[in-house]
Design an enzyme around this catalytic site. Structure first.
Site, PDB file in Angstrom:
ATOM      1  N   ARG A  25      -9.688  -1.866  -9.088  1.00  0.00           N
ATOM      2  CA  ARG A  25      -8.793  -2.160 -11.007  1.00  0.00           C
ATOM      3  C   ARG A  25      -7.470  -4.101 -10.319  1.00  0.00           C
ATOM      4  O   ARG A  25      -7.502  -4.344  -9.179  1.00  0.00           O
ATOM      5  CB  ARG A  25      -7.830  -1.653 -10.675  1.00  0.00           C
ATOM      6  CG  ARG A  25      -6.138  -1.791 -10.829  1.00  0.00           C
ATOM      7  CD  ARG A  25      -5.989  -0.504 -11.118  1.00  0.00           C
ATOM      8  NE  ARG A  25      -3.964  -1.520 -10.144  1.00  0.00           N
ATOM      9  CZ  ARG A  25      -3.267  -1.304  -9.902  1.00  0.00           C
ATOM     10  NH1 ARG A  25      -2.515  -1.282 -11.636  1.00  0.00           N
ATOM     11  NH2 ARG A  25      -1.812  -0.883  -9.326  1.00  0.00           N
ATOM     12  N   THR A 136       0.636  -7.244   0.040  1.00  0.00           N
ATOM     13  CA  THR A 136      -0.859  -6.957   0.001  1.00  0.00           C
ATOM     14  C   THR A 136      -1.524  -8.441   0.078  1.00  0.00           C
ATOM     15  O   THR A 136      -1.213  -9.135  -1.010  1.00  0.00           O
ATOM     16  CB  THR A 136      -1.015  -6.332  -1.150  1.00  0.00           C
ATOM     17  OG1 THR A 136      -0.630  -5.347  -1.125  1.00  0.00           O
ATOM     18  CG2 THR A 136      -2.119  -6.399  -1.342  1.00  0.00           C
ATOM     19  N   LYS A 161      -1.714  -6.213   4.964  1.00  0.00           N
ATOM     20  CA  LYS A 161      -2.682  -4.873   4.062  1.00  0.00           C
ATOM     21  C   LYS A 161      -3.656  -5.557   2.896  1.00  0.00           C
ATOM     22  O   LYS A 161      -3.848  -6.282   1.907  1.00  0.00           O
ATOM     23  CB  LYS A 161      -1.191  -4.102   2.794  1.00  0.00           C
ATOM     24  CG  LYS A 161      -3.025  -3.141   2.394  1.00  0.00           C
ATOM     25  CD  LYS A 161      -2.051  -2.032   2.032  1.00  0.00           C
ATOM     26  CE  LYS A 161      -0.990  -0.934   2.508  1.00  0.00           C
ATOM     27  NZ  LYS A 161      -0.989   0.350   2.250  1.00  0.00           N
ATOM     28  N   LYS A 163      -6.697  -5.982   1.460  1.00  0.00           N
ATOM     29  CA  LYS A 163      -7.399  -5.244   0.023  1.00  0.00           C
ATOM     30  C   LYS A 163      -9.518  -5.221   0.530  1.00  0.00           C
ATOM     31  O   LYS A 163      -9.390  -6.541  -0.260  1.00  0.00           O
ATOM     32  CB  LYS A 163      -6.909  -5.234  -1.040  1.00  0.00           C
ATOM     33  CG  LYS A 163      -5.787  -5.247  -1.645  1.00  0.00           C
ATOM     34  CD  LYS A 163      -5.459  -3.230  -1.260  1.00  0.00           C
ATOM     35  CE  LYS A 163      -4.543  -3.015  -1.665  1.00  0.00           C
ATOM     36  NZ  LYS A 163      -4.511  -1.329  -2.107  1.00  0.00           N
ATOM     37  N   ASP A 192      -7.434  -1.926   3.870  1.00  0.00           N
ATOM     38  CA  ASP A 192      -7.471  -0.859   2.044  1.00  0.00           C
ATOM     39  C   ASP A 192      -8.084  -1.294   1.361  1.00  0.00           C
ATOM     40  O   ASP A 192      -8.719  -1.665   1.054  1.00  0.00           O
ATOM     41  CB  ASP A 192      -5.563  -0.557   1.846  1.00  0.00           C
ATOM     42  CG  ASP A 192      -5.834   0.386   0.671  1.00  0.00           C
ATOM     43  OD1 ASP A 192      -7.136   1.418  -0.114  1.00  0.00           O
ATOM     44  OD2 ASP A 192      -4.920  -0.113  -0.336  1.00  0.00           O
ATOM     45  N   GLU A 218      -7.331   2.169   5.551  1.00  0.00           N
ATOM     46  CA  GLU A 218      -6.115   3.599   4.004  1.00  0.00           C
ATOM     47  C   GLU A 218      -6.933   3.908   3.645  1.00  0.00           C
ATOM     48  O   GLU A 218      -8.598   2.746   3.104  1.00  0.00           O
ATOM     49  CB  GLU A 218      -5.441   2.536   3.564  1.00  0.00           C
ATOM     50  CG  GLU A 218      -4.650   3.676   2.457  1.00  0.00           C
ATOM     51  CD  GLU A 218      -2.986   3.262   2.128  1.00  0.00           C
ATOM     52  OE1 GLU A 218      -3.007   1.786   2.496  1.00  0.00           O
ATOM     53  OE2 GLU A 218      -3.201   2.887   1.222  1.00  0.00           O
ATOM     54  N   ASP A 243      -4.534   7.561   0.808  1.00  0.00           N
ATOM     55  CA  ASP A 243      -3.504   6.906  -0.145  1.00  0.00           C
ATOM     56  C   ASP A 243      -4.345   8.311  -1.503  1.00  0.00           C
ATOM     57  O   ASP A 243      -3.691   9.371  -2.078  1.00  0.00           O
ATOM     58  CB  ASP A 243      -3.704   5.788  -0.502  1.00  0.00           C
ATOM     59  CG  ASP A 243      -2.643   5.209  -1.923  1.00  0.00           C
ATOM     60  OD1 ASP A 243      -2.345   6.165  -2.330  1.00  0.00           O
ATOM     61  OD2 ASP A 243      -2.601   4.117  -1.909  1.00  0.00           O
ATOM     62  N   LYS A 267       3.674   7.778  -2.306  1.00  0.00           N
ATOM     63  CA  LYS A 267       4.620   6.937  -3.833  1.00  0.00           C
ATOM     64  C   LYS A 267       4.905   8.301  -4.730  1.00  0.00           C
ATOM     65  O   LYS A 267       3.710   8.962  -5.550  1.00  0.00           O
ATOM     66  CB  LYS A 267       3.026   6.483  -4.482  1.00  0.00           C
ATOM     67  CG  LYS A 267       2.364   5.788  -3.465  1.00  0.00           C
ATOM     68  CD  LYS A 267       1.336   4.949  -4.553  1.00  0.00           C
ATOM     69  CE  LYS A 267       0.575   3.691  -3.239  1.00  0.00           C
ATOM     70  NZ  LYS A 267      -0.212   3.155  -3.444  1.00  0.00           N
ATOM     71  N   ASP A 322       5.912  -4.599  -1.182  1.00  0.00           N
ATOM     72  CA  ASP A 322       5.542  -4.939  -1.921  1.00  0.00           C
ATOM     73  C   ASP A 322       5.579  -5.628  -3.290  1.00  0.00           C
ATOM     74  O   ASP A 322       5.712  -6.444  -3.482  1.00  0.00           O
ATOM     75  CB  ASP A 322       4.912  -6.547  -1.450  1.00  0.00           C
ATOM     76  CG  ASP A 322       3.541  -5.656  -1.247  1.00  0.00           C
ATOM     77  OD1 ASP A 322       3.388  -4.436  -1.635  1.00  0.00           O
ATOM     78  OD2 ASP A 322       2.280  -6.304  -1.658  1.00  0.00           O
TER      79      ASP A 322
HETATM   80 MG   LIG Z   1      -3.541   2.291  -1.169  1.00  0.00          MG
END
Ligand SMILES: [Mg+2]
Length: 342
Positions: A25, A136, A161, A163, A192, A218, A243, A267, A322
Site C-alpha cells: 500500500r 523505514t 528497514k 521496503k 521487508d 521479513e 509479520d 503488533k 518509527d
Molecule cells: Mg512488516
C-alpha cells in the site's frame, strides 16, 4: 467497584510527512479512531485504532461499526476488575474486527492504570526510558534513495528497514548496496518485502545478498504460505521474520510447528489488543523465537503502547517503532535511533 457506563469514538486526521509506500500500500494521511470508555466514577480511559485494509483487512467502517454497536453492547454495565478479565470475558468472544478489539483493549489498560494510579509503563512492566527502533526506507527508485537515507541519518537513526517490492533482483541488490554504503557497516540493515516475493525469488535474494550483512528478511512471501516460509528459513543462514503470517495464537503455533521463522513481528492491531499480544509473545519466547514489537502507521497512543510493550518484553532489541516519526505532528520524541517513553 467500578462500572463501565458509556463509550464513544472520535476520528481525527493525521497527515504524514511523506508518502509511506510498501509492497502492499501507499498512505499519506491516516484517520485515527480514538475510543473512550467512561466509568460510573467519572474516569475517561482512551484507546485507539486505525484502518489497515491492505494488511489486516479491517476498514474504518468495520472498526467504527464494532465500536458503536457490538463492543458497547458487551461492555456497558459491566463491572471492571482488570483489562485482561474484561477482554477475555466481554471482548474476545465478539465476532468483530481485531482492530476494533485492539482499540477497546488499549482503553481497558488505560483504565486499569488510572484506577491503580500507576503509569502504563509500570502497569506493563516497562523499566526503560527509551527503546531502540529502526526507521523505514519506503519503496523508492534508485535515484530517490540517497536523499531518503540522508534525512534519516541526519536524524540519528542507526537501523534501517528497507521496503522492497517485486522487481529485478539486481535492482534490489543495487539499492541495498547503495544504502549500505550510505549508512556504513555499523548500522543495522533489515529488509521487508511485505509478501511480494516467491519462495524461489526469496532464496535467490538471500544467496546473492550475503555480503550485505542483512539482519533479517521479513515476510518475503504471501502470509498464508507458512510452509514456504519454512523452506526459505531452512535454505539460508539469514534470519527470517514473520509479520503478516502471524496475527493469532493459531498462526503462532503453526509457525513454531513448521519452523517457519526465527523471529516474529508482533503488533497490537494484528492480534486484537495487548492481552492477546502478550499471550502470543509468551508462546514465541517459550519456543525460542525472537520477538520484535512493531506498529502500523498509527496515532501516538498506539505507538506509545507498542513502545512500552517493546521496553517490557525485549528492552535490548531494535524494534520497529518509527510510525510516529512519519507523522507531521507528534508528541513522541525520537533521537539517537531511539523512541523515548518519558
Ligand atoms: Mg512488516
Amino acid at each position: 467497584m467500578t462500572r463501565i457506563v458509556n463509550a464513544f469514538s472520535r476520528v481525527s486526521p493525521r497527515p504524514l510527512r511523506n508518502t509511506f509506500s510498501t509492497a502492499l500500500r501507499s498512505v499519506s494521511e491516516l484517520e485515527v479512531i480514538a475510543y473512550c470508555i467512561e466509568t460510573d466514577d467519572g474516569i475517561q480511559a482512551w484507546g485507539e485504532s486505525v484502518e489497515t485494509p491492505a494488511i489486516t483487512g479491517d476498514t474504518n467502517v468495520a472498526i467504527q461499526n464494532a465500536l458503536a454497536k457490538e463492543i458497547p453492547m458487551a461492555l456497558i454495565g459491566t463491572e471492571f476488575h482488570s483489562a485482561r478479565a474484561t477482554w477475555n470475558s466481554a471482548i474476545s468472544p465478539l465476532d468483530v474486527v481485531a482492530s476494533a478489539k485492539a482499540a477497546v483493549d488499549l482503553a481497558l489498560y488505560d483504565l486499569e492504570a488510572q484506577l491503580a494510579e500507576v503509569s502504563m509503563n509500570t502497569l506493563l512492566g516497562c523499566k526503560v526510558e527509551s527503546v531502540a527502533t529502526d526507521v523505514t526506507v519506503p519503496i523508492a527508485s534508485l535515484s530517490e534513495i540517497e536523499s531518503l537515507v540522508s534525512i534519516r541519518l541526519a536524524e540519528g537513526f542507526s537501523s534501517y528497514k528497507v521496503k522492497l517490492g517485486m522487481e529485478d533482483l539486481t535492482l534490489s541488490l543495487e539499492k541495498l548496496l547503495l544504502i549500505r554504503s550510505l549508512i556504513g557497516n555499523d548500522s543495522g540493515l533489515r529488509v521487508d518485502a511485505n509478501q511480494a516475493w516467491s519462495v524461489e525469488h526469496s532464496i535467490e535474494f538471500l544467496q546473492s545478498s550475503s555480503d550485505l550483512n542483512i539482519e533479517y528478511l521479513e515476510q518475503p512471501i504471501i502470509s498464508a504460505n507458512k510452509r514456504g516460509l519454512a523452506i526459505i528459513s531452512k535454505a539460508s543462514d539469514t534470519k527470517i521474520m514473520a509479520d503478516e503470517s502471524c496475527f493469532t495464537m493459531g498462526d503462532m503455533n503453526e509457525l513454531i510447528d513448521l519452523g517457519s521463522a526465527d523471529l516474529v513481528n508482533l503488533k497490537v492491531l494484528k492480534s486484537g489488543g495487548i492481552t492477546p499480544l502478550l499471550e502470543i509473545a509468551q508462546r514465541a519466547e517459550q519456543a525460542g523465537m525472537g520477538i520484535s514489537i512493531g506498529s502500523m502507521m498509527e496515532g501516538d497512543r498506539g505507538v506509545t503502547v507498542a513502545s512500552i510493550l517493546a521496553g517490557a518484553l525485549a528492552p535490548t532489541l531494535v524494534h520497529d517503532l518509527d510510525a510516529a516519526w512519519w507523522a507531521k505532528e507528534s508528541t513522541i520524541k525520537y533521537s539517537d535511533g531511539r523512541v523515548w517513553l518519558l
